[in-house]
Design a protein around this motif. Structure first.
Motif, PDB file in Angstrom:
ATOM      1  N   VAL A   1       0.809  -1.221   0.000  1.00  0.00           N
ATOM      2  CA  VAL A   1       0.000   0.000   0.000  1.00  0.00           C
ATOM      3  C   VAL A   1       0.841   1.269   0.000  1.00  0.00           C
ATOM      4  O   VAL A   1       0.661   2.156  -0.833  1.00  0.00           O
ATOM      5  N   GLU A   2       1.778   1.361   0.933  1.00  0.00           N
ATOM      6  CA  GLU A   2       2.464   2.625   1.161  1.00  0.00           C
ATOM      7  C   GLU A   2       3.271   3.084  -0.050  1.00  0.00           C
ATOM      8  O   GLU A   2       3.199   4.254  -0.450  1.00  0.00           O
ATOM      9  N   GLU A   3       4.019   2.181  -0.632  1.00  0.00           N
ATOM     10  CA  GLU A   3       4.821   2.567  -1.799  1.00  0.00           C
ATOM     11  C   GLU A   3       3.933   2.977  -2.963  1.00  0.00           C
ATOM     12  O   GLU A   3       4.219   3.945  -3.672  1.00  0.00           O
ATOM     13  N   LEU A   4       2.825   2.258  -3.149  1.00  0.00           N
ATOM     14  CA  LEU A   4       1.909   2.592  -4.237  1.00  0.00           C
ATOM     15  C   LEU A   4       1.291   3.969  -4.043  1.00  0.00           C
ATOM     16  O   LEU A   4       1.336   4.824  -4.935  1.00  0.00           O
ATOM     17  N   THR A   5       0.711   4.204  -2.863  1.00  0.00           N
ATOM     18  CA  THR A   5      -0.050   5.436  -2.659  1.00  0.00           C
ATOM     19  C   THR A   5       0.826   6.658  -2.454  1.00  0.00           C
ATOM     20  O   THR A   5       0.485   7.767  -2.885  1.00  0.00           O
ATOM     21  N   GLN A   6       1.972   6.479  -1.801  1.00  0.00           N
ATOM     22  CA  GLN A   6       2.799   7.631  -1.451  1.00  0.00           C
ATOM     23  C   GLN A   6       3.858   7.962  -2.497  1.00  0.00           C
ATOM     24  O   GLN A   6       4.266   9.108  -2.637  1.00  0.00           O
ATOM     25  N   SER A   7       4.308   6.951  -3.229  1.00  0.00           N
ATOM     26  CA  SER A   7       5.400   7.174  -4.165  1.00  0.00           C
ATOM     27  C   SER A   7       4.981   7.044  -5.621  1.00  0.00           C
ATOM     28  O   SER A   7       5.175   7.959  -6.419  1.00  0.00           O
TER      29      SER A   7
ATOM     30  N   ALA B   1       0.003   9.634 -11.911  1.00  0.00           N
ATOM     31  CA  ALA B   1      -0.964  10.696 -12.174  1.00  0.00           C
ATOM     32  C   ALA B   1      -0.334  11.838 -12.969  1.00  0.00           C
ATOM     33  O   ALA B   1      -0.977  12.442 -13.829  1.00  0.00           O
ATOM     34  N   GLU B   2       0.925  12.122 -12.681  1.00  0.00           N
ATOM     35  CA  GLU B   2       1.603  13.224 -13.364  1.00  0.00           C
ATOM     36  C   GLU B   2       2.058  12.859 -14.772  1.00  0.00           C
ATOM     37  O   GLU B   2       2.005  13.691 -15.685  1.00  0.00           O
ATOM     38  N   ASN B   3       2.491  11.603 -14.955  1.00  0.00           N
ATOM     39  CA  ASN B   3       3.213  11.270 -16.197  1.00  0.00           C
ATOM     40  C   ASN B   3       2.702  10.060 -16.960  1.00  0.00           C
ATOM     41  O   ASN B   3       3.120   9.837 -18.097  1.00  0.00           O
ATOM     42  N   GLY B   4       1.856   9.251 -16.349  1.00  0.00           N
ATOM     43  CA  GLY B   4       1.365   8.056 -17.026  1.00  0.00           C
ATOM     44  C   GLY B   4       2.139   6.792 -16.648  1.00  0.00           C
ATOM     45  O   GLY B   4       3.273   6.855 -16.167  1.00  0.00           O
ATOM     46  N   MET B   5       1.517   5.643 -16.887  1.00  0.00           N
ATOM     47  CA  MET B   5       2.133   4.382 -16.512  1.00  0.00           C
ATOM     48  C   MET B   5       3.336   4.044 -17.393  1.00  0.00           C
ATOM     49  O   MET B   5       4.298   3.425 -16.934  1.00  0.00           O
ATOM     50  N   ASP B   6       3.302   4.450 -18.666  1.00  0.00           N
ATOM     51  CA  ASP B   6       4.440   4.167 -19.532  1.00  0.00           C
ATOM     52  C   ASP B   6       5.691   4.870 -19.013  1.00  0.00           C
ATOM     53  O   ASP B   6       6.795   4.320 -19.028  1.00  0.00           O
ATOM     54  N   TRP B   7       5.508   6.109 -18.506  1.00  0.00           N
ATOM     55  CA  TRP B   7       6.641   6.844 -17.931  1.00  0.00           C
ATOM     56  C   TRP B   7       7.146   6.110 -16.694  1.00  0.00           C
ATOM     57  O   TRP B   7       8.361   5.997 -16.485  1.00  0.00           O
ATOM     58  N   MET B   8       6.224   5.610 -15.872  1.00  0.00           N
ATOM     59  CA  MET B   8       6.620   4.887 -14.672  1.00  0.00           C
ATOM     60  C   MET B   8       7.456   3.658 -15.036  1.00  0.00           C
ATOM     61  O   MET B   8       8.488   3.381 -14.437  1.00  0.00           O
ATOM     62  N   TYR B   9       6.991   2.916 -16.038  1.00  0.00           N
ATOM     63  CA  TYR B   9       7.743   1.725 -16.468  1.00  0.00           C
ATOM     64  C   TYR B   9       9.137   2.115 -16.969  1.00  0.00           C
ATOM     65  O   TYR B   9      10.116   1.409 -16.720  1.00  0.00           O
ATOM     66  N   ALA B  10       9.215   3.252 -17.671  1.00  0.00           N
ATOM     67  CA  ALA B  10      10.494   3.670 -18.241  1.00  0.00           C
ATOM     68  C   ALA B  10      11.461   4.202 -17.193  1.00  0.00           C
ATOM     69  O   ALA B  10      12.665   4.263 -17.433  1.00  0.00           O
ATOM     70  N   ASN B  11      10.934   4.577 -16.018  1.00  0.00           N
ATOM     71  CA  ASN B  11      11.766   5.216 -15.005  1.00  0.00           C
ATOM     72  C   ASN B  11      11.882   4.406 -13.718  1.00  0.00           C
ATOM     73  O   ASN B  11      12.100   4.961 -12.639  1.00  0.00           O
ATOM     74  N   CYS B  12      11.743   3.101 -13.837  1.00  0.00           N
ATOM     75  CA  CYS B  12      12.001   2.228 -12.686  1.00  0.00           C
ATOM     76  C   CYS B  12      13.146   1.286 -13.053  1.00  0.00           C
ATOM     77  O   CYS B  12      13.655   1.308 -14.177  1.00  0.00           O
ATOM     78  N   SER B  13      13.555   0.465 -12.134  1.00  0.00           N
ATOM     79  CA  SER B  13      14.668  -0.436 -12.396  1.00  0.00           C
ATOM     80  C   SER B  13      14.321  -1.414 -13.512  1.00  0.00           C
ATOM     81  O   SER B  13      13.143  -1.715 -13.761  1.00  0.00           O
ATOM     82  N   THR B  14      15.352  -1.914 -14.178  1.00  0.00           N
ATOM     83  CA  THR B  14      15.097  -2.865 -15.267  1.00  0.00           C
ATOM     84  C   THR B  14      14.442  -4.143 -14.747  1.00  0.00           C
ATOM     85  O   THR B  14      13.640  -4.767 -15.453  1.00  0.00           O
ATOM     86  N   THR B  15      14.740  -4.528 -13.520  1.00  0.00           N
ATOM     87  CA  THR B  15      14.099  -5.704 -12.927  1.00  0.00           C
ATOM     88  C   THR B  15      12.605  -5.459 -12.740  1.00  0.00           C
ATOM     89  O   THR B  15      11.776  -6.321 -13.056  1.00  0.00           O
ATOM     90  N   ALA B  16      12.259  -4.269 -12.226  1.00  0.00           N
ATOM     91  CA  ALA B  16      10.846  -3.932 -12.054  1.00  0.00           C
ATOM     92  C   ALA B  16      10.143  -3.829 -13.400  1.00  0.00           C
ATOM     93  O   ALA B  16       9.012  -4.294 -13.563  1.00  0.00           O
TER      94      ALA B  16
END
Length: 348
Positions: A246-252, A258-273
């Motif tokens: 919960v905490e990582e999802l809602t707070q981070s 919301a600001e950038n989209g899920m594609d941006w999130m995928y592009a800006n996380c670790s390669t493992t994630a």
């Protein structure tokens, strides 16, 4: 109206640039907006309208917690705060913001004050769409309109105070005066919408009931509980399980999505994630889609509406609700959440 392309589909939306607040104020300058109900949506919409310079009054039962809340928010008894019937009589636009069950119960009282040329405003299509079940059938000589902010009244107010807007849908069920479009768009701007997109009463309630039971509340709690339980069963501590669920999802993460989209999130996380998320998201989609299809059929058939009417109109509804909420509140996951929130830096 502005034409916006959404992933290859063009929609016409109303923005505050093309329909500025000054135009909304001028459109409604002779109107008295009576907010009936000061519970969930009422305070946010009423306060935003008041702060935006519209003529707003509140209709609420005396000697109730919501009457006292209205007074604490600055509404003055006898000036801007009245008993429900008096507010309905004074209002040229009646914003019917009671709960669905409350709307059914109060309808005979409100209906007799809906004289020719007035407008009846909803923020949910329930009462009109399921009129055979609710008995809410407006007179033919009034406007019937809808503005549905896509969030809670609390969020609507909070974002307004931050200088932001919460997107809303709008709809016209009945245009008796020829002014329904200008009225509804002006009210949508007045309550603090970011932009307005068109719908109809049926689509609004179908999407709303599906969303509430789905990704907005029901499904997300189910997914939270499932992941938390699996982590705990495999020896992870409550703190670790809650933070990862919960905490990582809602707070981070979600603010960034919301600001950038899920594609941006995928592009800006670790390669493992990245790899794991890309490999697993379609499995979750395929597993949950049949549940959503069943849910939508139940909504469209009116079964979800009838369950809500039957349950919410019972005299012991609040007591039974508290039992169900207590089950959530007392669960280990949300007890862990209570402790985690206390440890956030802003709370220390």
């Amino acid at each position: 109206m502005a034409k916006i392309n959404f992933g290859g589909v063009t929609e016409e939306v109303v923005t505050r640039e093309e329909f500025p607040l000054a135009k909304a104020q001028d459109t409604l300058k002779e109107e008295t907006i009576a907010i009936i109900g000061y519970g969930v949506q009422g305070p946010g919409q009423a306060l935003n309208l008041r702060d935006n310079g519209f003529n707003v009054i509140i209709g609420q039962r005396k000697e109730s917690k919501t009457w006292d809340k209205a007074v604490s928010d600055g509404w003055v008894p006898g000036e801007t705060l009245f008993e429900i019937e008096e507010a309905c009589e004074k209002g040229t636009i009646i914003q019917y913001l009671l709960s669905d069950a409350g709307q059914i119960s109060l309808w005979p009282t409100v209906k007799k004050h809906l004289t020719a040329g007035k407008a009846l405003y909803f923020s949910h299509g329930f009462g009109i769409t399921y009129k055979e079940r609710t008995g809410i059938v407006p007179p033919e000589d009034i406007d019937v309109i809808l503005v549905a902010p896509k969030g809670s009244g609390t969020s609507l107010r909070r974002m307004f105070l931050e200088g932001r807007g919460l997107n809303s849908s709008y709809a016209i069920f009945q245009d008796a005066t020829g002014k329904a479009k200008d009225r509804v768009v002006s009210l949508g701007i007045g309550v603090g919408s970011g932009y307005l997109f068109p719908t109809d009463f049926k689509k609004e309630v179908y999407s709303d009931l599906t969303g509430e039971r789905g990704t907005l509340m029901g499904a997300i709690q189910g997914i939270f509980a499932a992941q938390y339980d699996v982590l705990r069963a495999n020896g992870h501590s409550p703190s670790e399980a809650f933070n990862e669920t919960v905490e990582e999802l809602t707070q981070s993460l979600m603010p960034l999505v919301a600001e950038n989209g899920m594609d941006w999130m995928y592009a800006n996380c670790s390669t493992t994630a990245q790899r794991g998320a890309l490999d697993w998201w379609k499995k979750f989609r395929d597993a949950s889609k049949p549940v959503f299809e069943e849910l939508y059929k139940e909504v469209a058939a009116g079964n979800e509406a009838q369950r809500s009417i039957d349950s919410n109109s019972k005299s012991d509804y609040r007591e039974k609700l508290e039992v169900e909420l207590k089950e959530l509140r007392d669960s280990e996951m949300w007890q862990a959440g209570s402790e985690v929130r206390k440890l956030r830096p802003e709370n220390n």
